[in-house]
Design an enzyme around this catalytic site. Structure first.
Site, short mmCIF file in Angstrom:
data_model
loop_
_atom_site.label_atom_id
_atom_site.label_comp_id
_atom_site.label_asym_id
_atom_site.label_seq_id
_atom_site.Cartn_x
_atom_site.Cartn_y
_atom_site.Cartn_z
N LYS A 131 -4.65 -7.89 4.05
CA LYS A 131 -4.72 -6.86 2.99
C LYS A 131 -6.16 -6.71 2.58
CE LYS A 131 -0.48 -8.11 0.47
NZ LYS A 131 -0.07 -8.51 -0.86
N LYS A 163 7.92 -5.62 9.31
CA LYS A 163 9.37 -6.21 8.21
C LYS A 163 9.20 -5.02 7.35
CE LYS A 163 7.73 -8.31 4.42
NZ LYS A 163 7.37 -9.28 3.44
N LYS A 166 8.76 -4.16 0.59
CA LYS A 166 8.65 -3.28 -0.63
C LYS A 166 7.44 -2.70 -1.11
CE LYS A 166 8.26 -7.28 -3.76
NZ LYS A 166 8.31 -8.30 -2.67
#
Length: 359
Positions: A112, A197, A200
């Protein structure tokens, strides 16, 4: 009875991966077989640039979906992280025990931080230190097991390391937890990129089935899922990740094994149609229950309020013990301040008042 803790981060709409990989097991198994706590970890959503209104909205939606998935507040404790101050109280102590090197080795920080810099922004310190908060989430409750997906197992290992180190330095304070992984569909993959993956936080909608997607949207996404070269349906996660992902989703929906299912298909099209039917049927009762909860918002408020009260009572003794162990003076109840020169109830006495007036 063993105690388990797990949570969801309101950084995006919950997905099929969240449900098959974690939420369904929480409802079907964990809340019945353990003293289970489930938390919407909203503080973790603040580690990157965010819209405050969206975080609040997704926090409430996540709590409603957890209830819709079958969590029963009579069997488990469901609450919002920021409603229980013990999480942040303990987090700082754990930052005093963890190391800079441990934090920088966390995979999520490595992934990130470069993205934040590439967007032209700075990296928030909380993105580096939030594994200490995650450890506090777990250790505050004496949780023995933490049901997580594979991508979060590293954080549980850090939690274990920090707990052991704290206990060795300052005395036995924390239960050392362990991660537990679902046997099937521990990591549902993106339908358009089966090597990644189904997360969300990723807004590339075509590859993600959201729990509140309408049936026709679910079917369209699955029918357009990336498969692989060749035509044979086999479960080969390395060589044919697209087909393997579809088989694992179907296995999770039907209770059969991916290998057993593969033997019954001669074409990718038939497999996709059955996966779509199975997913729609799995999501149907969840979506119906979610609509009912949205029509009764007071019920969700009550569940979260009572859950936070219960969680606070569980966490406070351990967190207070950690503060004493590490060297902080305990807070003791008293009768109010008695400053030098004050009266019996902490008020300035007559002599003091007179002297002040004379000056």
């Amino acid at each position: 009875m063993k105690r388990v803790f797990s949570g969801v981060k309101p950084t995006g709409h919950l997905t099929l991966g969240n449900y098959l990989g974690a939420m369904r097991q929480w409802a079907a198994v964990d809340q019945h077989e353990s003293d289970a706590l489930f938390c919407v970890v909203d503080l973790h959503a603040l580690t990157v640039d965010h819209d405050p209104a969206r975080v609040r909205r997704l926090t409430r939606q996540s709590a409603s979906l957890l209830l819709a998935a079958g969590l029963d507040p009579r069997l488990c404790t469901l609450f919002v992280q920021s409603h229980v101050d013990e999480h942040t109280r303990l987090s700082y102590l754990l930052e005093c025990v963890a190391t800079d090197g441990e934090m920088r080795r966390m995979v999520q920080y490595k992934e990130k931080a470069p993205r934040e810099r590439a967007r032209g922004g700075s990296v928030r310190l909380s993105l580096l230190t939030y594994p200490a908060l995650m450890a506090a989430d777990i250790l505050a409750y004496g949780a023995e097991e933490v049901p997580v997906g594979e991508d979060q197992a590293q954080h549980v290992e850090l939690t274990r390391d920090v707990a052991v180190r704290f206990n060795q330095r300052y005395g036995q304070t924390f239960v050392v937890p362990r991660a537990t992984l679902p046997k099937v569909a521990a990591r549902v993959m993106n339908l358009q990129d089966p090597t990644s993956k189904m997360g969300k936080s990723d807004d590339t909608g075509p590859g993600i089935v959201y729990l509140l997607d309408e049936p026709d949207v679910v079917r369209k996404k699955i029918m357009r899922a990336v498969t692989d070269s060749g035509r044979e349906v086999v479960h080969d996660p390395e060589g044919r990740p697209g087909v393997a992902n579809l088989l694992e989703i179907l296995a999770s929906c039907t209770g059969r094994t991916p290998q057993e299912l593969a033997a019954g298909y001669a074409s990718y099209g038939d497999l996709k149609r059955d996966v779509a039917d199975a997913v729609i049927e799995v999501l149907r009762p969840l979506q119906e229950r979610h609509r009912e909860l949205c029509a009764d918002p007071g019920h969700v408020d009550d569940v979260l309020r009572l859950g936070a009260e219960r969680a606070r009572e569980m966490a406070r003794p351990t967190v207070d013990a950690a503060y004493r162990a590490i060297g902080c003076c305990p807070r003791r109840p008293g009768r109010g301040p008695r400053w030098p020169g004050s009266g019996p109830r902490g008020r300035v006495g007559a002599a003091g008042a007179g002297a002040g007036s004379a000056g």
